[in-house]
Design a protein around this motif. Structure first.
Motif, PDB file in Angstrom:
ATOM      1  N   PRO A 116      -2.230  -2.533  -1.498  1.00 29.14           N
ATOM      2  CA  PRO A 116      -2.722  -3.254   0.148  1.00 29.14           C
ATOM      3  C   PRO A 116      -1.509  -5.140  -0.174  1.00 29.14           C
ATOM      4  O   PRO A 116      -1.568  -5.825  -1.259  1.00 29.14           O
ATOM      5  CB  PRO A 116      -4.106  -3.507  -0.264  1.00 29.14           C
ATOM      6  CG  PRO A 116      -4.653  -2.348  -0.923  1.00 29.14           C
ATOM      7  CD  PRO A 116      -2.802  -2.894  -2.050  1.00 29.14           C
ATOM      8  N   GLY A 117      -1.462  -5.628   1.230  1.00 27.69           N
ATOM      9  CA  GLY A 117       0.021  -6.356   1.363  1.00 27.69           C
ATOM     10  C   GLY A 117       0.681  -7.040   1.256  1.00 27.69           C
ATOM     11  O   GLY A 117       1.501  -7.934   0.503  1.00 27.69           O
ATOM     12  N   THR A 203      -4.543  -6.356   3.132  1.00 29.41           N
ATOM     13  CA  THR A 203      -5.600  -7.677   2.720  1.00 29.41           C
ATOM     14  C   THR A 203      -6.178  -8.396   3.387  1.00 29.41           C
ATOM     15  O   THR A 203      -7.172  -9.029   3.134  1.00 29.41           O
ATOM     16  CB  THR A 203      -4.217  -8.081   1.401  1.00 29.41           C
ATOM     17  OG1 THR A 203      -3.564  -8.790   1.676  1.00 29.41           O
ATOM     18  CG2 THR A 203      -4.242  -7.013   0.225  1.00 29.41           C
ATOM     19  N   ASN A 224      -9.794  -2.268   5.261  1.00 25.81           N
ATOM     20  CA  ASN A 224      -8.859  -3.038   5.010  1.00 25.81           C
ATOM     21  C   ASN A 224      -9.826  -3.911   4.457  1.00 25.81           C
ATOM     22  O   ASN A 224     -11.252  -4.384   4.489  1.00 25.81           O
ATOM     23  CB  ASN A 224      -8.579  -4.001   6.401  1.00 25.81           C
ATOM     24  CG  ASN A 224      -7.540  -3.274   7.408  1.00 25.81           C
ATOM     25  OD1 ASN A 224      -6.559  -3.104   7.276  1.00 25.81           O
ATOM     26  ND2 ASN A 224      -7.549  -2.213   8.005  1.00 25.81           N
ATOM     27  N   PHE A 225      -9.514  -5.619   3.209  1.00 25.80           N
ATOM     28  CA  PHE A 225      -9.841  -6.153   2.880  1.00 25.80           C
ATOM     29  C   PHE A 225     -10.963  -7.055   3.381  1.00 25.80           C
ATOM     30  O   PHE A 225     -11.920  -7.049   3.071  1.00 25.80           O
ATOM     31  CB  PHE A 225      -8.954  -6.944   1.490  1.00 25.80           C
ATOM     32  CG  PHE A 225      -8.673  -6.015   0.814  1.00 25.80           C
ATOM     33  CD1 PHE A 225      -8.172  -4.787   1.119  1.00 25.80           C
ATOM     34  CD2 PHE A 225      -8.029  -6.614  -0.544  1.00 25.80           C
ATOM     35  CE1 PHE A 225      -7.455  -3.938   0.320  1.00 25.80           C
ATOM     36  CE2 PHE A 225      -7.283  -5.772  -1.649  1.00 25.80           C
ATOM     37  CZ  PHE A 225      -7.586  -3.822  -2.235  1.00 25.80           C
ATOM     38  N   GLU A 284     -14.574  -9.264  -0.104  1.00 27.57           N
ATOM     39  CA  GLU A 284     -13.620 -10.116  -1.345  1.00 27.57           C
ATOM     40  C   GLU A 284     -14.011 -11.332  -2.279  1.00 27.57           C
ATOM     41  O   GLU A 284     -13.703 -11.237  -3.528  1.00 27.57           O
ATOM     42  CB  GLU A 284     -12.667 -10.636  -0.391  1.00 27.57           C
ATOM     43  CG  GLU A 284     -12.291  -9.578   0.572  1.00 27.57           C
ATOM     44  CD  GLU A 284     -10.652 -10.728   0.908  1.00 27.57           C
ATOM     45  OE1 GLU A 284      -9.878 -11.156   1.249  1.00 27.57           O
ATOM     46  OE2 GLU A 284     -10.699 -10.670   2.205  1.00 27.57           O
TER      47      GLU A 284
END
Length: 396
Positions: A116-117, A203, A224-225, A284
Protein backbone atom coordinates in the motif's frame (compact mmCIF):
# COMPACT_ATOMS: atom_id res chain seq x y z
CA UNK A 1 -13.15 23.94 -37.56
CA UNK A 2 -11.53 23.77 -34.14
CA UNK A 3 -7.78 24.02 -34.25
CA UNK A 4 -5.54 22.93 -31.39
CA UNK A 5 -1.89 23.91 -31.59
CA UNK A 6 0.18 21.51 -29.54
CA UNK A 7 3.50 22.82 -28.24
CA UNK A 8 6.59 20.69 -28.65
CA UNK A 9 6.26 17.76 -26.25
CA UNK A 10 7.22 14.12 -26.30
CA UNK A 11 5.58 10.91 -25.25
CA UNK A 12 8.36 8.61 -24.12
CA UNK A 13 7.52 4.98 -24.70
CA UNK A 14 10.29 2.44 -25.03
CA UNK A 15 10.81 1.93 -28.73
CA UNK A 16 8.86 5.07 -29.64
CA UNK A 17 9.53 8.81 -29.67
CA UNK A 18 6.52 10.79 -30.74
CA UNK A 19 6.79 14.54 -31.19
CA UNK A 20 3.48 16.40 -31.24
CA UNK A 21 2.33 18.69 -34.00
CA UNK A 22 -0.68 20.71 -35.10
CA UNK A 23 -3.90 18.67 -35.09
CA UNK A 24 -7.02 19.56 -37.01
CA UNK A 25 -10.07 18.59 -34.96
CA UNK A 26 -13.56 17.95 -36.35
CA UNK A 27 -12.44 18.49 -39.94
CA UNK A 28 -12.22 14.90 -41.13
CA UNK A 29 -8.42 14.84 -41.23
CA UNK A 30 -7.67 14.39 -37.56
CA UNK A 31 -4.28 12.78 -37.06
CA UNK A 32 -4.54 9.06 -36.35
CA UNK A 33 -3.63 7.94 -32.85
CA UNK A 34 -0.48 6.01 -32.12
CA UNK A 35 -1.22 2.34 -31.44
CA UNK A 36 0.81 0.58 -28.74
CA UNK A 37 0.51 -3.20 -28.48
CA UNK A 38 2.05 -4.04 -25.11
CA UNK A 39 5.47 -4.67 -23.55
CA UNK A 40 6.35 -0.98 -23.49
CA UNK A 41 7.27 1.56 -20.81
CA UNK A 42 5.19 4.72 -20.54
CA UNK A 43 6.69 7.89 -19.08
CA UNK A 44 6.62 11.67 -19.50
CA UNK A 45 4.00 13.88 -21.18
CA UNK A 46 1.33 12.57 -23.52
CA UNK A 47 0.25 15.31 -25.92
CA UNK A 48 -0.92 13.11 -28.79
CA UNK A 49 -3.70 10.51 -28.99
CA UNK A 50 -2.47 7.06 -27.99
CA UNK A 51 -4.25 3.70 -27.93
CA UNK A 52 -3.00 1.01 -25.54
CA UNK A 53 -4.09 -2.38 -26.78
CA UNK A 54 -4.70 -5.32 -24.47
CA UNK A 55 -1.32 -6.28 -23.04
CA UNK A 56 1.21 -5.59 -20.30
CA UNK A 57 2.85 -2.19 -19.76
CA UNK A 58 5.11 -0.37 -17.32
CA UNK A 59 4.14 3.07 -15.98
CA UNK A 60 7.30 4.91 -14.94
CA UNK A 61 7.06 8.21 -13.03
CA UNK A 62 4.34 10.84 -13.27
CA UNK A 63 2.63 10.54 -16.64
CA UNK A 64 0.46 13.52 -17.66
CA UNK A 65 -2.10 13.65 -20.45
CA UNK A 66 -2.55 17.17 -21.83
CA UNK A 67 -2.97 19.45 -24.87
CA UNK A 68 -6.17 17.88 -26.13
CA UNK A 69 -4.72 14.38 -26.20
CA UNK A 70 -6.76 11.29 -25.39
CA UNK A 71 -5.45 8.01 -24.08
CA UNK A 72 -7.55 4.99 -24.97
CA UNK A 73 -6.96 1.81 -22.95
CA UNK A 74 -8.44 -1.47 -24.11
CA UNK A 75 -10.00 -4.09 -21.85
CA UNK A 76 -7.42 -6.45 -20.39
CA UNK A 77 -4.54 -3.96 -20.34
CA UNK A 78 -2.35 -4.23 -17.22
CA UNK A 79 0.01 -1.49 -16.06
CA UNK A 80 2.78 -2.40 -13.63
CA UNK A 81 3.87 0.80 -11.88
CA UNK A 82 7.46 1.71 -11.02
CA UNK A 83 7.74 2.21 -7.26
CA UNK A 84 11.32 3.47 -6.90
CA UNK A 85 10.10 6.99 -7.69
CA UNK A 86 6.83 8.92 -7.41
CA UNK A 87 4.60 7.53 -10.14
CA UNK A 88 1.04 8.48 -11.10
CA UNK A 89 -1.31 8.82 -14.05
CA UNK A 90 -2.63 12.38 -14.27
CA UNK A 91 -5.30 13.45 -16.75
CA UNK A 92 -5.07 17.24 -16.92
CA UNK A 93 -8.07 19.45 -17.64
CA UNK A 94 -7.19 19.55 -21.33
CA UNK A 95 -6.71 15.79 -21.62
CA UNK A 96 -9.09 12.84 -21.90
CA UNK A 97 -9.14 9.21 -20.83
CA UNK A 98 -11.13 6.40 -22.43
CA UNK A 99 -10.49 3.31 -20.31
CA UNK A 100 -13.23 0.75 -20.82
CA UNK A 101 -12.58 -2.65 -19.37
CA UNK A 102 -15.16 -5.36 -18.76
CA UNK A 103 -16.16 -7.45 -15.77
CA UNK A 104 -14.11 -10.35 -17.14
CA UNK A 105 -11.26 -8.27 -18.56
CA UNK A 106 -10.72 -5.22 -16.37
CA UNK A 107 -8.04 -2.61 -16.83
CA UNK A 108 -5.61 -2.97 -13.92
CA UNK A 109 -2.94 -0.71 -12.42
CA UNK A 110 -0.80 -2.52 -9.87
CA UNK A 111 2.72 -2.98 -8.51
CA UNK A 112 5.02 -5.96 -8.22
CA UNK A 113 5.82 -5.20 -4.58
CA UNK A 114 2.11 -5.14 -3.64
CA UNK A 115 2.67 -2.60 -0.87
CA UNK A 116 0.00 0.00 0.00
CA UNK A 117 1.22 3.48 -0.93
CA UNK A 118 3.49 2.27 -3.72
CA UNK A 119 2.36 4.99 -6.13
CA UNK A 120 0.10 7.98 -6.67
CA UNK A 121 -2.92 6.40 -8.35
CA UNK A 122 -5.10 8.04 -11.01
CA UNK A 123 -5.90 11.75 -10.81
CA UNK A 124 -8.30 13.54 -13.14
CA UNK A 125 -8.69 17.31 -13.50
CA UNK A 126 -11.75 18.91 -15.08
CA UNK A 127 -13.38 22.29 -15.64
CA UNK A 128 -16.48 22.00 -13.45
CA UNK A 129 -17.29 24.49 -10.67
CA UNK A 130 -16.01 24.18 -7.11
CA UNK A 131 -16.51 26.08 -3.85
CA UNK A 132 -13.27 26.10 -1.93
CA UNK A 133 -12.49 27.81 1.36
CA UNK A 134 -14.14 31.24 1.64
CA UNK A 135 -16.26 30.43 -1.39
CA UNK A 136 -13.31 30.65 -3.77
CA UNK A 137 -13.99 29.27 -7.23
CA UNK A 138 -10.43 27.97 -7.65
CA UNK A 139 -7.94 26.25 -5.38
CA UNK A 140 -4.51 24.61 -5.57
CA UNK A 141 -4.28 20.82 -5.66
CA UNK A 142 -2.73 18.84 -2.83
CA UNK A 143 -1.41 16.02 -5.00
CA UNK A 144 2.12 17.35 -5.28
CA UNK A 145 1.47 18.92 -8.70
CA UNK A 146 0.25 22.17 -7.08
CA UNK A 147 -2.09 22.88 -10.00
CA UNK A 148 -4.98 25.33 -9.94
CA UNK A 149 -8.35 23.65 -10.36
CA UNK A 150 -11.94 24.87 -10.64
CA UNK A 151 -13.93 25.93 -13.70
CA UNK A 152 -17.31 27.08 -14.99
CA UNK A 153 -18.69 24.14 -17.00
CA UNK A 154 -20.77 21.74 -14.84
CA UNK A 155 -21.12 19.34 -17.80
CA UNK A 156 -17.42 19.18 -18.58
CA UNK A 157 -16.23 15.83 -19.93
CA UNK A 158 -12.91 14.29 -18.88
CA UNK A 159 -13.65 10.93 -20.48
CA UNK A 160 -14.77 7.46 -19.44
CA UNK A 161 -13.52 4.90 -16.95
CA UNK A 162 -15.32 1.57 -16.66
CA UNK A 163 -14.12 -1.62 -14.98
CA UNK A 164 -10.81 -0.16 -13.86
CA UNK A 165 -9.00 -1.45 -10.77
CA UNK A 166 -6.22 0.51 -9.08
CA UNK A 167 -4.11 -1.29 -6.47
CA UNK A 168 -1.61 -0.17 -3.79
CA UNK A 169 -1.81 3.55 -4.47
CA UNK A 170 -2.56 6.57 -2.24
CA UNK A 171 1.03 7.69 -1.88
CA UNK A 172 2.16 10.05 0.89
CA UNK A 173 4.36 12.77 -0.57
CA UNK A 174 7.54 13.81 1.21
CA UNK A 175 6.64 17.47 1.82
CA UNK A 176 4.43 16.39 4.72
CA UNK A 177 1.28 18.12 3.48
CA UNK A 178 0.64 16.60 0.05
CA UNK A 179 -0.79 13.20 -0.68
CA UNK A 180 -2.60 11.34 -3.39
CA UNK A 181 -5.54 8.96 -3.23
CA UNK A 182 -6.26 5.86 -5.24
CA UNK A 183 -8.73 7.83 -7.39
CA UNK A 184 -8.74 11.64 -7.16
CA UNK A 185 -11.14 13.95 -9.00
CA UNK A 186 -10.42 17.69 -9.14
CA UNK A 187 -13.39 19.73 -10.42
CA UNK A 188 -14.47 16.91 -12.72
CA UNK A 189 -17.69 17.53 -14.63
CA UNK A 190 -20.94 15.61 -15.07
CA UNK A 191 -20.08 14.70 -18.66
CA UNK A 192 -17.48 12.26 -17.33
CA UNK A 193 -18.45 8.59 -16.90
CA UNK A 194 -17.19 6.70 -13.83
CA UNK A 195 -18.49 3.15 -13.44
CA UNK A 196 -17.29 -0.11 -11.88
CA UNK A 197 -14.10 1.15 -10.30
CA UNK A 198 -12.07 -0.56 -7.57
CA UNK A 199 -9.72 1.23 -5.16
CA UNK A 200 -7.67 -1.49 -3.46
CA UNK A 201 -5.40 -1.05 -0.45
CA UNK A 202 -4.17 2.51 -0.78
CA UNK A 203 -2.65 4.45 2.10
CA UNK A 204 -4.96 7.44 1.76
CA UNK A 205 -8.60 7.67 0.63
CA UNK A 206 -10.06 5.21 -1.83
CA UNK A 207 -11.99 7.89 -3.74
CA UNK A 208 -11.84 11.65 -3.17
CA UNK A 209 -13.66 14.47 -4.94
CA UNK A 210 -12.56 18.09 -4.82
CA UNK A 211 -15.62 19.96 -5.99
CA UNK A 212 -17.07 19.26 -9.40
CA UNK A 213 -20.33 17.67 -10.50
CA UNK A 214 -19.39 14.18 -11.73
CA UNK A 215 -21.32 11.14 -10.47
CA UNK A 216 -20.12 7.56 -10.07
CA UNK A 217 -21.76 4.13 -10.11
CA UNK A 218 -20.62 0.74 -8.81
CA UNK A 219 -17.62 1.77 -6.71
CA UNK A 220 -15.60 -0.57 -4.49
CA UNK A 221 -13.25 0.88 -1.86
CA UNK A 222 -11.41 -2.03 -0.24
CA UNK A 223 -8.81 -1.91 2.52
CA UNK A 224 -7.84 1.75 2.16
CA UNK A 225 -5.99 3.19 5.15
CA UNK A 226 -7.72 6.57 5.45
CA UNK A 227 -11.35 7.10 4.42
CA UNK A 228 -13.12 4.90 1.91
CA UNK A 229 -14.94 7.88 0.35
CA UNK A 230 -14.11 11.55 0.91
CA UNK A 231 -15.11 14.89 -0.58
CA UNK A 232 -14.74 18.62 -0.12
CA UNK A 233 -15.00 21.90 -2.06
CA UNK A 234 -18.77 21.33 -2.38
CA UNK A 235 -18.74 18.35 -4.70
CA UNK A 236 -22.34 17.93 -5.92
CA UNK A 237 -22.73 14.72 -7.95
CA UNK A 238 -26.45 13.84 -8.18
CA UNK A 239 -26.60 10.38 -9.78
CA UNK A 240 -24.42 8.16 -7.63
CA UNK A 241 -25.39 4.57 -6.87
CA UNK A 242 -24.10 1.24 -5.56
CA UNK A 243 -21.10 2.17 -3.45
CA UNK A 244 -19.39 -0.49 -1.34
CA UNK A 245 -16.63 0.02 1.22
CA UNK A 246 -14.89 -2.78 3.09
CA UNK A 247 -12.49 -1.55 5.75
CA UNK A 248 -10.00 -4.13 6.95
CA UNK A 249 -6.74 -3.93 8.90
CA UNK A 250 -6.31 -0.14 8.90
CA UNK A 251 -9.08 2.34 8.21
CA UNK A 252 -10.43 5.68 9.41
CA UNK A 253 -13.93 6.95 8.58
CA UNK A 254 -16.05 5.03 6.12
CA UNK A 255 -16.93 8.42 4.65
CA UNK A 256 -15.52 11.86 5.47
CA UNK A 257 -17.67 14.66 4.11
CA UNK A 258 -17.14 18.40 4.07
CA UNK A 259 -17.91 21.41 1.90
CA UNK A 260 -14.92 23.58 2.83
CA UNK A 261 -17.16 25.53 5.25
CA UNK A 262 -19.58 26.68 2.53
CA UNK A 263 -23.10 26.49 3.94
CA UNK A 264 -24.53 27.27 0.50
CA UNK A 265 -23.87 24.00 -1.30
CA UNK A 266 -25.79 21.41 -3.30
CA UNK A 267 -26.00 18.11 -1.42
CA UNK A 268 -24.65 15.11 -3.37
CA UNK A 269 -26.97 12.11 -3.65
CA UNK A 270 -26.01 8.44 -3.27
CA UNK A 271 -28.54 5.63 -3.63
CA UNK A 272 -27.51 2.20 -2.30
CA UNK A 273 -24.53 2.46 0.00
CA UNK A 274 -22.88 -0.37 1.98
CA UNK A 275 -20.16 0.30 4.56
CA UNK A 276 -18.65 -2.71 6.35
CA UNK A 277 -15.80 -2.61 8.86
CA UNK A 278 -14.06 -5.92 9.52
CA UNK A 279 -13.37 -6.99 13.10
CA UNK A 280 -10.00 -5.78 14.35
CA UNK A 281 -9.77 -2.80 11.98
CA UNK A 282 -7.98 0.13 13.65
CA UNK A 283 -7.56 3.78 12.65
CA UNK A 284 -4.22 5.00 11.34
CA UNK A 285 -3.43 6.81 14.61
CA UNK A 286 -3.79 5.18 18.01
CA UNK A 287 -6.65 6.55 20.13
CA UNK A 288 -8.10 8.32 17.09
CA UNK A 289 -11.85 9.05 17.03
CA UNK A 290 -11.91 8.38 13.26
CA UNK A 291 -13.85 5.12 13.50
CA UNK A 292 -17.39 6.22 12.61
CA UNK A 293 -19.15 5.12 9.43
CA UNK A 294 -20.11 8.57 8.08
CA UNK A 295 -18.74 11.86 9.37
CA UNK A 296 -20.02 15.31 8.34
CA UNK A 297 -18.03 18.47 9.08
CA UNK A 298 -17.37 21.97 7.74
CA UNK A 299 -20.86 22.25 6.22
CA UNK A 300 -20.58 18.92 4.44
CA UNK A 301 -23.87 17.54 3.10
CA UNK A 302 -25.29 14.43 1.48
CA UNK A 303 -28.59 12.71 0.75
CA UNK A 304 -28.12 8.95 1.19
CA UNK A 305 -30.80 6.31 0.68
CA UNK A 306 -30.79 2.55 1.24
CA UNK A 307 -27.77 2.58 3.55
CA UNK A 308 -26.40 -0.64 5.08
CA UNK A 309 -23.76 -0.23 7.81
CA UNK A 310 -22.08 -3.02 9.79
CA UNK A 311 -19.10 -3.59 12.09
CA UNK A 312 -18.44 -0.09 13.46
CA UNK A 313 -17.30 -0.77 17.04
CA UNK A 314 -15.97 1.44 19.83
CA UNK A 315 -12.20 1.29 20.34
CA UNK A 316 -11.27 2.08 23.93
CA UNK A 317 -12.77 5.42 24.90
CA UNK A 318 -13.46 6.32 21.26
CA UNK A 319 -17.03 5.78 20.11
CA UNK A 320 -18.17 4.65 16.69
CA UNK A 321 -21.47 5.89 15.24
CA UNK A 322 -23.43 5.36 12.09
CA UNK A 323 -23.37 9.15 11.56
CA UNK A 324 -21.23 11.75 13.35
CA UNK A 325 -21.87 15.51 13.15
CA UNK A 326 -18.55 17.14 13.93
CA UNK A 327 -19.50 20.79 14.49
CA UNK A 328 -22.50 22.93 15.33
CA UNK A 329 -22.27 24.93 12.10
CA UNK A 330 -22.89 21.74 10.11
CA UNK A 331 -25.84 20.89 12.37
CA UNK A 332 -27.38 24.31 11.79
CA UNK A 333 -26.51 24.75 8.13
CA UNK A 334 -27.00 21.21 6.80
CA UNK A 335 -28.86 18.86 9.17
CA UNK A 336 -31.54 21.38 10.11
CA UNK A 337 -32.05 22.42 6.48
CA UNK A 338 -32.59 18.87 5.23
CA UNK A 339 -29.31 18.59 3.35
CA UNK A 340 -28.04 15.71 5.48
CA UNK A 341 -30.28 12.67 5.17
CA UNK A 342 -29.28 9.05 5.83
CA UNK A 343 -32.49 7.07 5.40
CA UNK A 344 -33.60 4.38 5.20
CA UNK A 345 -30.66 2.88 7.05
CA UNK A 346 -29.85 -0.30 8.92
CA UNK A 347 -26.97 -0.31 11.42
CA UNK A 348 -25.94 -3.82 12.44
CA UNK A 349 -23.24 -5.44 14.59
CA UNK A 350 -22.11 -1.96 15.63
CA UNK A 351 -21.95 0.10 18.80
CA UNK A 352 -24.13 3.11 19.66
CA UNK A 353 -27.14 2.07 17.57
CA UNK A 354 -30.20 4.17 16.86
CA UNK A 355 -28.53 7.51 17.56
CA UNK A 356 -26.28 9.88 15.67
CA UNK A 357 -23.11 11.07 17.35
CA UNK A 358 -22.28 14.72 18.01
CA UNK A 359 -18.80 16.09 18.74
CA UNK A 360 -20.16 19.24 20.39
CA UNK A 361 -22.69 20.35 23.01
CA UNK A 362 -25.45 21.30 23.08
CA UNK A 363 -26.61 19.42 20.01
CA UNK A 364 -29.72 18.29 18.17
CA UNK A 365 -29.47 14.64 19.24
CA UNK A 366 -30.92 12.80 16.23
CA UNK A 367 -32.30 9.29 16.64
CA UNK A 368 -33.38 6.72 14.07
CA UNK A 369 -34.94 3.29 13.74
CA UNK A 370 -33.20 0.52 11.83
CA UNK A 371 -35.07 -0.12 8.59
CA UNK A 372 -35.83 -3.75 7.77
CA UNK A 373 -36.09 -3.07 4.04
CA UNK A 374 -32.43 -2.15 3.48
CA UNK A 375 -30.13 -4.75 1.92
CA UNK A 376 -26.49 -4.67 0.86
CA UNK A 377 -25.64 -3.35 -2.58
CA UNK A 378 -25.59 -5.74 -5.52
CA UNK A 379 -22.61 -5.54 -7.87
CA UNK A 380 -21.59 -7.63 -10.89
CA UNK A 381 -19.13 -10.40 -10.10
CA UNK A 382 -16.00 -11.18 -12.06
CA UNK A 383 -12.32 -10.51 -12.43
CA UNK A 384 -12.81 -6.75 -12.08
CA UNK A 385 -13.37 -7.22 -8.32
CA UNK A 386 -10.97 -10.12 -7.71
CA UNK A 387 -7.38 -9.66 -6.50
CA UNK A 388 -4.96 -12.59 -6.19
CA UNK A 389 -7.86 -15.00 -6.19
CA UNK A 390 -9.79 -13.13 -3.47
CA UNK A 391 -13.31 -12.00 -4.34
CA UNK A 392 -13.60 -8.46 -2.95
CA UNK A 393 -17.38 -8.73 -3.01
CA UNK A 394 -17.55 -11.78 -0.75
CA UNK A 395 -18.72 -9.64 2.19
CA UNK A 396 -21.88 -8.67 0.27
Amino acid sequence: MKRILLPLATVLITGFSMTSCTIEVNDGIEEAPTIISGDETLKGIISKDVVFKKGNYTLDGIVKVTNGAKITIEAGAVFNVVTTKTSALVILNDGLIDAQGTATEPIVFTTSTKTPGDWGGITIYGEAPIKALNGNTTAVSEDGNALTYGGTNPNDNSGIMKFVRVEYAGKKIGDGTSETNTFTFYSVGAGTVLENLVAYKGTDDGFEWFGGTVSAKNLVSYGNFDDSFDWQDAWSGQNNSNWFAYQVGTGNFGMEIEASSNADNVAPKVNNLTLIRAAGTNPEAANSPEITAIQFKKQGSGIFSNVYISGYKNIGAQKAYSVLIQDSATETGQVNTGKIVVSPMTYLDSDNPLVWGYAFTPNGGKTFTNATTVTKVSLPTGAWATVDGVNLLSAL
